[in-house]
Design an enzyme around this catalytic site. Sequence first.
Site, PDB file in Angstrom:
ATOM      1  N   GLU A   1      -8.922  11.807   0.698  1.00 40.86           N
ATOM      2  CA  GLU A   1      -7.745  12.513   1.426  1.00 40.86           C
ATOM      3  C   GLU A   1      -7.359  13.483   0.385  1.00 40.86           C
ATOM      4  O   GLU A   1      -7.143  14.624   0.900  1.00 40.86           O
ATOM      5  CB  GLU A   1      -6.774  11.526   1.740  1.00 40.86           C
ATOM      6  CG  GLU A   1      -5.522  12.008   2.271  1.00 40.86           C
ATOM      7  CD  GLU A   1      -4.489  11.020   2.552  1.00 40.86           C
ATOM      8  OE1 GLU A   1      -3.565  11.108   3.696  1.00 40.86           O
ATOM      9  OE2 GLU A   1      -4.598   9.847   1.990  1.00 40.86           O
ATOM     10  N   HIS A   2      -6.774  13.026  -0.542  1.00 46.78           N
ATOM     11  CA  HIS A   2      -6.343  14.076  -1.713  1.00 46.78           C
ATOM     12  C   HIS A   2      -7.367  13.969  -2.844  1.00 46.78           C
ATOM     13  O   HIS A   2      -7.792  12.938  -3.428  1.00 46.78           O
ATOM     14  CB  HIS A   2      -4.893  13.531  -2.410  1.00 46.78           C
ATOM     15  CG  HIS A   2      -3.882  13.138  -1.318  1.00 46.78           C
ATOM     16  ND1 HIS A   2      -3.792  11.884  -0.794  1.00 46.78           N
ATOM     17  CD2 HIS A   2      -3.162  13.895  -0.460  1.00 46.78           C
ATOM     18  CE1 HIS A   2      -2.777  11.905   0.038  1.00 46.78           C
ATOM     19  NE2 HIS A   2      -2.313  13.233   0.132  1.00 46.78           N
TER      20      HIS A   2
END
Length: 436
Positions: free
Chosen positions: A334-335
Amino acid sequence: MLKINLTKIDTNNNYFYNNLKHLLNLNFDNILNKIENYVKNIIYNVKKYKEKSLLFYYNKFEGKLINNFNNFIINNENIQKAFYKLDKETRFILEVCKNRIETIHNEQKKNFINNWKINEESGNFLGQKSNNIENIGVYVPGGKAIYPSTVFMNILPAKISGAERIEVFFPQKEKNNIVLGALYLCGVKRVFLIGGIQAIATMAYGNSVVNKVDKICGPGNIYVTLSKKILYGFIGIDSLAGPSEVVIFCDNYSNIENVIFDLFSQSEHDKLSQSILLCEDADFIKNIEKTIKKLIPFLYRKNINYNSILNNILLIKIKNKNEAFNIINFISSEHFILNIKNDFEFFKNIKNSGSSFIGFYTSESFGDYSMGLNHVIPTKTNSKFSSPLGVYDFYKKINYLKMSKFSFEKFSHLTSNFSLKEKLFTHSESVKVRLK
């Protein structure tokens, strides 16, 4: 210092990728399967019994007796009052961040919404046009924390797209002024204090008070996620968001505290959140582990952080940068935080990431709040095939075609014969009858 063992793996291990796959937080779908029948039952009841079911489930889950559906609704006047009850600093923060997010998504709209048309010499014209989705449902999570930032990230792109109606559900037992203040800045006129499965089902089916929506966006807990999964196809959804994730690639020039607090910033979301570190320097990894153990007792939200760190922090020793970008693209987190020398040169190799944060100054927190990029981003390796939430999620494309007589005569036999190859005979006839 706490006596805990953090999980560490090394790419020198022959079974590295098998071990990594096992350690990644990818068992989310297994959890979903265990509660599927429970969720389907509540969805069915909300569909059948409408407002009565919402009163029943609120009284059951919250342990309160409410007899009137209007008790769930906060109207425009009270949303406005909530904003002006906030102190000046909070109002300023909300306004600045809202304006940046709005600016970025307006720019996104300019670069995405391109209608096109081809005019052929034969007299045909064909093309594609963009239409906004008319009715949007937004779920604002309100369980372990409050998320006015998520209000902005979901509602602003929907409004910029031109959505005609936006229904907002926010599961709070009592009014929360900072969330309501963010809703006020977004121009929301009413909000329903309903959460969970019943909120998603109500947006999907509607009732005498709530408009049925065409698409639902906004993250939530596992019950919200599964509800969206079950109802997908009947309504549109943004994504099936799993627990928060971050991958950090650092070198021994990195600041240890910067790296550790970037790891912790994901851990404090949820005990299932996962934080992964990659580094070539074994001594640097040892120092990271040692400092994590020192800092854990001083963290806020200690119970959540402790469980997440104990179970889901993963420290990976790698041999070189080529290994690093292969692993990062494999995880597809996600990040992604890049904290090395020559960072932008390395970033050219990154293909899979929801959002990436590059360089010494770029904490992931800037992406969550103030710089304008959307923080609703794909989890669970979904960045291999999907993108952050944006204005484009609130549009759909329409293909169109108008044929000239010349072109009809030119392509009719080819089209008719092709449909016969697939044994779709009336497809062929629908062309032939026009030849008469």
